[in-house]
Design a protein around this motif. Structure first.
Motif, PDB file in Angstrom:
ATOM      1  N   ASP A 216       0.857  -1.181   0.000  1.00 18.18           N
ATOM      2  CA  ASP A 216       0.000   0.000   0.000  1.00 18.18           C
ATOM      3  C   ASP A 216       0.894   1.232   0.000  1.00 18.18           C
ATOM      4  N   ARG A 217       0.330   2.368   0.320  1.00 14.64           N
ATOM      5  CA  ARG A 217       1.122   3.585   0.408  1.00 14.64           C
ATOM      6  C   ARG A 217       0.441   4.569   1.336  1.00 14.64           C
ATOM      7  N   HIS A 219      -1.285   7.928   1.735  1.00 15.24           N
ATOM      8  CA  HIS A 219      -2.000   8.796   0.795  1.00 15.24           C
ATOM      9  C   HIS A 219      -1.913  10.258   1.215  1.00 15.24           C
ATOM     10  N   TYR A 220      -1.994  11.135   0.232  1.00 13.23           N
ATOM     11  CA  TYR A 220      -2.026  12.563   0.513  1.00 13.23           C
ATOM     12  C   TYR A 220      -3.352  12.918   1.193  1.00 13.23           C
ATOM     13  N   GLU A 223      -6.504  13.372  -0.954  1.00 15.58           N
ATOM     14  CA  GLU A 223      -7.013  12.247  -1.745  1.00 15.58           C
ATOM     15  C   GLU A 223      -8.308  11.739  -1.127  1.00 15.58           C
ATOM     16  N   VAL A 226     -10.058   6.699  -0.895  1.00 17.22           N
ATOM     17  CA  VAL A 226      -8.931   5.779  -0.768  1.00 17.22           C
ATOM     18  C   VAL A 226      -8.986   5.081   0.588  1.00 17.22           C
ATOM     19  N   ARG A 228      -7.080   4.014   3.794  1.00 22.90           N
ATOM     20  CA  ARG A 228      -5.901   4.320   4.614  1.00 22.90           C
ATOM     21  C   ARG A 228      -5.824   3.309   5.749  1.00 22.90           C
TER      22      ARG A 228
END
Length: 289
Positions: A216-217, A219-220, A223, A226, A228
């Motif tokens: 995963d990553r 997120h800003y 965003e 998404v 999280r």
């Protein structure tokens, strides 16, 4: 004049090269020293004289003996005098933690100590810290609170050892230490032979079975729409818990054949991954005993 400039440039380049080599050597020595300190801590909590409780495979127990009592319910928070005033050891309300003696040297050395995490077949064999007032305190500090490139694994924001989803962070070090071995779970065959995680606290020994492995990553903030994973932590409601389990199962790199139901504690391990910008590699497991 040209020759002078050439010689000057050559000297500068050689100096820069020598400085870079020195810095790399210093960094390498520092990382080796930090890992040896963790290995020393592991030996400190290794003692075959401690009886097998049957809760887990034989693991690390303390060789050091002390006379001072250690905190049980809240690490670093409960004073010995308070415990003594509540009754005798036979009182079930103050039952001695099963690993209290085992971890006493670490608790006395640093009251931020929360537990010990271990995954057989990996280098993951480390203390886990907890500083709720400053959750990222150990991001760049060692067990002794000194500045450290490796940091120390720690329990994340809004979590405790009692949370129904406890997240633990640690670095993915290029020298193969800390949580770098989590990435071995990219390989489904590795998962099949390394299905469990051990996380022991002063109160109890815990075995967790892996239910999902995902990339995963972070997120800003702007965003939308998404997932999280790092926000589904702490004491989740039943709805939040189910949503989290559904999401990680759907995103898992492969089907583990294992899921979790509300009421089973989850442990989420997170480290950096370089498959994308701000990438993270995540392993989630449920407590089975």
């Amino acid at each position: 004049m040209k020759r002078y400039m050439y010689v000057t440039l050559k000297v500068l380049l050689i100096s820069l090269l020598m400085f870079s080599v020195f810095r790399l050597a210093s960094l390498g020595a520092s990382l080796i020293r930090e890992q040896k300190q963790f290995e020393k801590l592991a030996l400190t909590v290794s003692d075959s004289s401690v009886p097998d409780t049957g809760d887990a495979e034989p693991e690390d127990h303390p060789a050091k003996e002390t006379t001072a009592a250690a905190p049980v319910n809240q690490i670093g928070k409960t004073e010995n005098a308070e415990r003594e005033n509540k009754g005798t050891p036979e009182d079930p309300e103050i039952r001695k933690g099963i690993n209290e003696d085992r971890f006493r040297p670490l608790i006395e050395a640093n009251s931020d100590f929360a537990g010990w995490i271990r995954i057989d077949g990996t280098v993951i064999d480390y203390p886990v810290m907890w500083t709720p007032e400053d959750p990222d305190y150990y991001l760049k500090r060692d067990f002794g609170k000194n500045e450290s490139k490796s940091g120390t694994p720690y329990i994340g924001k809004n979590c405790s050892i009692k949370s129904n989803n406890m997240i633990i962070y640690a670095h993915n070090m290029k020298n193969g230490t800390m949580f770098s071995d989590l990435l071995k779970y990219n390989d489904e065959e590795f998962f099949k032979s390394h299905r469990t995680i051990s996380f022991d606290t002063p109160d109890e020994s815990g075995i967790y079975e892996i239910i999902a492995v995902l990339k995963d990553r972070v997120h800003y903030k702007d965003e939308t729409g998404v997932f999280r994973y790092y926000e589904y932590v702490g004491n989740l409601t039943e709805g939040e818990y189910r949503e989290y389990v559904d999401e990680i199962k759907n995103r898992s790199l492969y089907e583990t054949g294992i899921t979790a139901t509300y009421g089973q504690q989850l442990i989420t391990l997170s480290t950096c991954s370089y498959h994308t910008e701000n990438g993270r590699f995540v392993v989630v497991a449920k407590k089975i005993k």
